[in-house]
Design a protein around this motif. Structure first.
Motif, PDB file in Angstrom:
ATOM      1  N   SER A  97       0.822  -1.214   0.000  1.00 25.39           N
ATOM      2  CA  SER A  97       0.000   0.000   0.000  1.00 25.39           C
ATOM      3  C   SER A  97       0.858   1.268   0.000  1.00 25.39           C
ATOM      4  O   SER A  97       0.332   2.371   0.056  1.00 25.39           O
ATOM      5  N   ASP A  98       2.189   1.084  -0.069  1.00 24.32           N
ATOM      6  CA  ASP A  98       3.102   2.222  -0.048  1.00 24.32           C
ATOM      7  C   ASP A  98       3.803   2.315  -1.405  1.00 24.32           C
ATOM      8  O   ASP A  98       4.702   1.522  -1.698  1.00 24.32           O
ATOM      9  N   PRO A  99       3.427   3.263  -2.243  1.00 28.04           N
ATOM     10  CA  PRO A  99       4.037   3.363  -3.584  1.00 28.04           C
ATOM     11  C   PRO A  99       5.531   3.639  -3.545  1.00 28.04           C
ATOM     12  O   PRO A  99       6.217   3.431  -4.542  1.00 28.04           O
ATOM     13  N   ARG A 100       6.051   4.082  -2.412  1.00 27.17           N
ATOM     14  CA  ARG A 100       7.484   4.337  -2.310  1.00 27.17           C
ATOM     15  C   ARG A 100       8.290   3.046  -2.382  1.00 27.17           C
ATOM     16  O   ARG A 100       9.496   3.070  -2.658  1.00 27.17           O
ATOM     17  N   LEU A 101       7.630   1.913  -2.149  1.00 30.82           N
ATOM     18  CA  LEU A 101       8.307   0.621  -2.201  1.00 30.82           C
ATOM     19  C   LEU A 101       8.275   0.006  -3.597  1.00 30.82           C
ATOM     20  O   LEU A 101       8.891  -1.029  -3.834  1.00 30.82           O
ATOM     21  N   ASP A 102       7.556   0.631  -4.526  1.00 30.43           N
ATOM     22  CA  ASP A 102       7.411   0.082  -5.870  1.00 30.43           C
ATOM     23  C   ASP A 102       8.660   0.330  -6.709  1.00 30.43           C
ATOM     24  O   ASP A 102       9.346   1.346  -6.549  1.00 30.43           O
ATOM     25  N   CYS A 103       8.933  -0.591  -7.610  1.00 29.47           N
ATOM     26  CA  CYS A 103       9.978  -0.373  -8.608  1.00 29.47           C
ATOM     27  C   CYS A 103       9.558   0.787  -9.501  1.00 29.47           C
ATOM     28  O   CYS A 103       8.417   0.831  -9.987  1.00 29.47           O
ATOM     29  N   SER A 104      10.463   1.706  -9.741  1.00 29.52           N
ATOM     30  CA  SER A 104      10.123   2.889 -10.534  1.00 29.52           C
ATOM     31  C   SER A 104       9.926   2.562 -12.006  1.00 29.52           C
ATOM     32  O   SER A 104       9.340   3.357 -12.742  1.00 29.52           O
ATOM     33  N   ALA A 105      10.387   1.376 -12.447  1.00 33.36           N
ATOM     34  CA  ALA A 105      10.270   1.011 -13.862  1.00 33.36           C
ATOM     35  C   ALA A 105       9.016   0.204 -14.160  1.00 33.36           C
ATOM     36  O   ALA A 105       8.313   0.476 -15.129  1.00 33.36           O
ATOM     37  N   CYS A 106       8.713  -0.820 -13.319  1.00 38.78           N
ATOM     38  CA  CYS A 106       7.588  -1.706 -13.638  1.00 38.78           C
ATOM     39  C   CYS A 106       6.445  -1.638 -12.637  1.00 38.78           C
ATOM     40  O   CYS A 106       5.353  -2.142 -12.890  1.00 38.78           O
ATOM     41  N   GLY A 107       6.674  -1.040 -11.452  1.00 40.94           N
ATOM     42  CA  GLY A 107       5.604  -0.895 -10.473  1.00 40.94           C
ATOM     43  C   GLY A 107       5.490  -2.026  -9.475  1.00 40.94           C
ATOM     44  O   GLY A 107       4.724  -1.923  -8.508  1.00 40.94           O
ATOM     45  N   TYR A 108       6.245  -3.129  -9.674  1.00 36.38           N
ATOM     46  CA  TYR A 108       6.224  -4.215  -8.697  1.00 36.38           C
ATOM     47  C   TYR A 108       7.139  -3.869  -7.525  1.00 36.38           C
ATOM     48  O   TYR A 108       7.927  -2.919  -7.584  1.00 36.38           O
ATOM     49  N   SER A 109       7.058  -4.665  -6.458  1.00 36.56           N
ATOM     50  CA  SER A 109       7.868  -4.378  -5.269  1.00 36.56           C
ATOM     51  C   SER A 109       8.591  -5.637  -4.802  1.00 36.56           C
ATOM     52  O   SER A 109       8.651  -5.929  -3.615  1.00 36.56           O
ATOM     53  N   TYR A 110       9.148  -6.394  -5.754  1.00 35.84           N
ATOM     54  CA  TYR A 110       9.880  -7.623  -5.447  1.00 35.84           C
ATOM     55  C   TYR A 110      11.345  -7.420  -5.814  1.00 35.84           C
ATOM     56  O   TYR A 110      11.693  -7.316  -6.991  1.00 35.84           O
ATOM     57  N   PHE A 111      12.198  -7.371  -4.792  1.00 40.80           N
ATOM     58  CA  PHE A 111      13.596  -7.034  -5.009  1.00 40.80           C
ATOM     59  C   PHE A 111      14.529  -8.092  -4.433  1.00 40.80           C
ATOM     60  O   PHE A 111      14.195  -8.775  -3.460  1.00 40.80           O
TER      61      PHE A 111
END
Length: 230
Positions: free
Chosen positions: A202-216
């Motif tokens: 629910s926190d867009p700051r955690l999203d990848c800036s390129a694809c929008g996912y948050s799996y790193f």
């Protein structure tokens, strides 16, 4: 009548570059059965005088190549069949179509060349199209398509469906595999390795800036490979 036979590399390049929807009706399309449409019909090559007038009306130069990525867009079979040799009237809409094709022509050409160089991807595409024509995909064939799914995950268009690739009318494959999910955190395997992130972000700051996912995995997104260390 002038015609053009698309090879597998060209079809794959058009599909990955422009997305998984028909450019005319915007309905979803799949890799195995979609059509590549000539925005300006290739049949005009049989009538040089008319072709010159159409190119002039559409603001294209006399040397515009109808058989090029600058004139090819993905279409569903019904739309392509219905359009056939129709010449679009000059309008903002057809200019939009031609601009879309032209702006990504070089990108599509490079992707086609990559497929030609990568014989493994070429073999998998041959398998996909051959088996589709025969009427279905068994589990063994689906396993062989893993390399194609991985390649598509890295190169698919930004406007394509983000989670899956439509390979045939009846088979849609996920672009990443969820290895575990405890309701709070999730571990996934993507084209760029295995990584983790929140189950529901629910926190867009955690999203990848390129694809929008948050799996790193460290600072690399395992879905698109972006190095996002902000």
């Amino acid at each position: 009548m002038a015609s053009y036979s698309f090879n597998h590399a060209e079809r794959y390049a058009v599909y990955t570059t422009h997305g998984d929807r028909c450019y005319i009706c915007t309905r979803p399309i799949d890799l195995a059965s979609f059509h590549v449409d000539h925005v300006i019909p290739v049949s005009l090559l049989d009538d040089s005088n008319r072709l010159a007038g159409v190119l002039r009306d559409l603001g294209r130069t006399d040397d515009f190549d109808l058989n090029s990525f600058a004139n090819w867009l993905p279409a569903c079979p019904p739309c392509n069949t219905s359009k056939n040799a129709l010449v679009w009237e000059p309008s903002l809409l057809v200019q939009k179509y031609l601009q879309a094709a032209g702006s990504k022509a070089e990108q599509a050409r490079q992707r086609a060349e990559k497929v030609v160089r990568n014989q493994e991807i070429g073999k998998v595409l041959n398998t996909l199209f051959r088996v589709h024509e025969q009427g279905g995909l068994d589990d063994e064939t689906k396993a062989q398509l893993a390399i194609l799914i991985s390649d598509y995950s890295k190169d698919h268009a930004a406007n394509a469906e983000p989670d899956v690739v439509r390979l045939t009318p009846t088979y849609t494959a996920p672009l990443f595999e969820i290895l575990s999910d405890n309701g709070t955190s999730r571990v996934v395997r993507g084209p760029y390795g295995t990584g983790g992130g929140p189950s529901q972000n629910s926190d867009p700051r955690l999203d990848c800036s390129a694809c929008g996912y948050s799996y790193f995995n460290g600072v690399r997104c395992v879905i698109c490979g972006n190095m996002d260390d902000d």
